[in-house]
Design a protein around this motif. Sequence first.
Motif, mmCIF file in Angstrom:
data_model
loop_
_atom_site.group_PDB
_atom_site.id
_atom_site.type_symbol
_atom_site.label_atom_id
_atom_site.label_comp_id
_atom_site.label_asym_id
_atom_site.label_seq_id
_atom_site.Cartn_x
_atom_site.Cartn_y
_atom_site.Cartn_z
ATOM 1 N N THR A 483 0.981 -1.277 0.230
ATOM 2 C CA THR A 483 -0.007 0.468 -0.183
ATOM 3 C C THR A 483 0.718 1.456 0.247
ATOM 4 N N VAL A 484 0.598 2.331 -1.116
ATOM 5 C CA VAL A 484 1.583 3.484 -1.129
ATOM 6 C C VAL A 484 1.175 4.665 -1.228
ATOM 7 N N ARG A 485 0.408 5.686 0.098
ATOM 8 C CA ARG A 485 0.140 6.572 0.127
ATOM 9 C C ARG A 485 0.271 7.883 0.624
ATOM 10 N N THR A 486 -0.115 8.790 -0.077
ATOM 11 C CA THR A 486 -0.089 10.485 -0.341
ATOM 12 C C THR A 486 -0.515 11.264 1.140
ATOM 13 N N SER A 487 0.113 12.326 1.410
ATOM 14 C CA SER A 487 -0.154 12.823 2.015
ATOM 15 C C SER A 487 0.628 14.240 1.864
ATOM 16 N N SER A 488 -0.414 15.345 1.896
ATOM 17 C CA SER A 488 0.201 16.888 0.985
ATOM 18 C C SER A 488 -0.982 17.543 0.479
ATOM 19 N N GLY A 489 -1.002 19.295 0.750
ATOM 20 C CA GLY A 489 -1.271 19.741 -0.243
ATOM 21 C C GLY A 489 -3.039 19.508 0.487
ATOM 22 N N GLU A 490 -3.888 19.531 -0.472
ATOM 23 C CA GLU A 490 -5.277 19.343 0.893
ATOM 24 C C GLU A 490 -5.136 18.126 1.349
ATOM 25 N N THR A 491 -4.924 17.540 0.737
ATOM 26 C CA THR A 491 -5.269 16.194 1.547
ATOM 27 C C THR A 491 -3.741 15.595 2.295
#
Length: 676
Positions: A483-491
Amino acid sequence: MTCPEEQPELLPGMVRATLKASQAKARATRARKSAEAEPAAVDPVARVLVDVPLAHLDRPFDYAVPAAMADDARPGVRVKVRFAGQDVDGYLLARAAESDHPGRLAPLRRVVSAEPVLAPQIAELSAELAERYAGARSDVLRLAVPARHATTEQRPSAPAPPWTGADPATGEVAWAGHEPGGAFLRHLATGGTPRAVWTAAPATDWPALVAHAVAATYASGRGSLVCVPDHKDVARVDAALGAVLGEGHHVTLTADSGPAARYRDFLAVSRGARRVVVGTRGAGFAPVHDLGLVVIWDDGDDLHAEPRAPYPHTRETLLLRAEREGTAALVGGFVRTVEGEYLLRTGWAHELGPTREARRRVTVAVAGAAGDRDAHARGARVPREVHHVLREAVAEGPVLVQTPRLGYVNALTCERCRTPARCAACQGPLALTGPTTPPACRWCATVAESWSCRECGHRGLRAPVLGDARTAEELGKAFPGTTVRTSSGETVLATVDSRPQIVVATPGAEPVADGGYTAVALLDTWLLLSRIDLRAEEEALRRWANAAALARPGGRIVVVGDPAHPALQALVRWDPAGFAARETTERLEAHLPPASRLATITGEPGAVDDALTLLDAPPGAEVLGPVGVGEGECRVVVRVPRAQGLALSHALGLLQRVRSSRKLDAVRIQVDPPTL
């Protein structure tokens, strides 16, 4: 039916009756207004700070206090007054027996609310900050006092539940990796006012340590004020305070709370029902009763710098409060700022640092020099050994990958000669917004269907800098089934669980992992170091350290960059104190802050030139510039020795008042800007 000859007598009678009634009503109105305007028997003069955005009117004005308002017109309440022909808001600062004004004083129009929302210490602090930053008190008070919510104001603030106390031994155990943490807590618990600059060790649960410091202060019968950069940190400290103090003993003050909730919590503090506050930069003005400790975490974060005039910094606000109110102070972070180092050098504060064992909780390695051993890895963005570390670590738990750019591919260059790819229509930069979209201009959105390099004619494109979305895509291909998740910007993710996964985040958006990350990879370190900014290296180290500190004890940190760079060496040794000392020495030698006081004047060239002509700078002042900073704007920098800092602020404040009274074109003045 009336006879015609009686009609002439009827009309004059009606007119006389109407006239008498009107005169009686006017007399009654005059009598009522006269009674209302009768001045109060005791302290009939109110000194009011009027909310007017004009620098030359930034001073208290005297008004008469009508007897009918004498009980409600207390210092700190909101009032309405007549000013320049219109009703305006203001704060009643004080009551007095006499006025220096020789004429008749205009009466207060009304007391908006009998609730005193401006505490005396905050009124004095606003005056000092306005002078320090060459601004207006009304602008400072907009930051200090939230907007009124009438319904909330009518409700009483529930008292805090009984407090049974916290075990001092638990706090000393939590602070065991930082010396002299135990002595610091004991000093707080006995009513002392120690002041410390705290450099936290990696893998430290810093909210818990802050909560124990607050508990020690609370045990001495005093309140505390904790300021952190953003709402994620507020949530962490909120949970830690709930665990150490118990629920119901503190409040949170953030803009995200909403008008009603924020005003409710502000009133709880103002009324003394709560004496522990945690929040973002606006919470630095909270009127905490019996304040005993002020805490700022990660004081180098630019979120602590107020973006609205007069641009005060949370650190300076809290340090001024500590000095004025005689409180303890704790300036903490995973790195030490130059300002924190200067506090130690001047003796204003003492050092709180990690022990040698605490520094070794994580292992930091640099993977940028792999080219000497593997020629194919010399230009790799993610070298082989980084892949190896991630593959081993993700089998045991979550892994964090920090990349400094948001988006997919924000810049493209020629594949052959590396010339930046530009739009043929407007010369804007070309970029990719997704894996299936063609290159398009970031300015005009024109799709570059038949692009060719203007230097060599080649039609191929390459991406020199990849965003978090493209990084996540590449890692997903390299680690199938993970599983690859992103955390940036508005999320932005606040937390992630302990399951094996890869989290790709931009600086400041890294979520906290349950139990900590098994490994942390820092990519594209050169990009942060290449910023044209006085604080580029300091800021880069701060962002790397904040991400690395999220690893669990025994975790591995791998950095892709130049191993010889001083900032990376400081990270490898976990020696932010040594880096701050070196940076401070260089600043002192170059006469840069904190050895000097800087101010910038920005605006249209003519307005800036007028400002320089009117500025009565103190002796020894240097004027650097002007230089262009944007379309139609320029900037000058005024530098003075630190001892002349207050004189410079006074001169800039006088300049603002003169320009305001003459209605000259506006300029933006910033004292000690966070970036330069």
